[in-house]
Write a protein that holds these residues in place. Structure first.
Motif, short mmCIF file in Angstrom:
data_model
loop_
_atom_site.label_atom_id
_atom_site.label_comp_id
_atom_site.label_asym_id
_atom_site.label_seq_id
_atom_site.Cartn_x
_atom_site.Cartn_y
_atom_site.Cartn_z
N PHE A 26 -1.97 7.90 14.12
CA PHE A 26 -1.81 6.59 13.74
C PHE A 26 -0.69 5.92 13.46
O PHE A 26 -0.39 4.76 13.71
N THR A 66 -4.74 -0.76 6.89
CA THR A 66 -5.12 0.49 6.93
C THR A 66 -3.94 1.34 6.85
O THR A 66 -3.84 2.22 6.20
N TRP A 67 -2.90 1.03 7.91
CA TRP A 67 -1.59 1.84 7.71
C TRP A 67 -0.90 1.91 6.24
O TRP A 67 -0.48 2.93 6.10
N GLU A 69 -2.34 1.63 3.64
CA GLU A 69 -3.24 2.53 2.74
C GLU A 69 -2.91 3.84 3.00
O GLU A 69 -2.70 4.75 2.08
N VAL A 70 -2.53 4.27 4.24
CA VAL A 70 -2.46 5.70 4.61
C VAL A 70 -1.21 6.00 4.05
O VAL A 70 -0.83 7.06 3.61
N LYS A 71 -0.15 5.13 4.38
CA LYS A 71 1.17 5.58 3.85
C LYS A 71 1.59 5.70 2.48
O LYS A 71 2.18 6.48 1.99
N GLY A 73 -1.05 6.39 0.57
CA GLY A 73 -1.96 7.71 -0.20
C GLY A 73 -3.32 6.86 -0.74
O GLY A 73 -3.51 7.70 -1.49
N SER A 74 -3.48 5.71 -0.30
CA SER A 74 -4.81 5.19 -1.43
C SER A 74 -6.05 5.69 -0.39
O SER A 74 -6.22 5.80 0.77
#
Length: 74
Positions: A26, A66-67, A69-71, A73-74
């Motif tokens: 991703f 989404t990216w 949130e991933v970065k 840590g959500s």
């Protein structure tokens, strides 16, 4: 414009996007290049109709959110 075909293509794109995210990663530039190129191809296929442009913008926004949130840590 054939809306049924368009939204079918969007659904197929989402499935392929998930596959590309798994295969390429991703956060990988290759994934994001695929996203930009494939969304561009979708726009071209449907003559950059306003609905198509808004839908592809929404898909890009969704991926960017989404990216983030991933970065984070959500």
């Amino acid at each position: 414009m054939d809306y049924e075909k368009f939204f079918s293509d969007v659904a197929k794109w989402i499935l392929e996007c998930n596959s590309q995210a798994i295969n390429l990663g991703f956060g990988n530039d290759g994934f994001w290049n695929w996203v930009v190129n494939s969304l561009g191809e979708l726009c071209t296929k449907y003559n950059s109709e306003p609905l198509v442009m808004k839908q592809t913008d929404m898909l890009m926004d969704w991926l960017e959110d989404t990216w983030e949130e991933v970065k984070n840590g959500s």
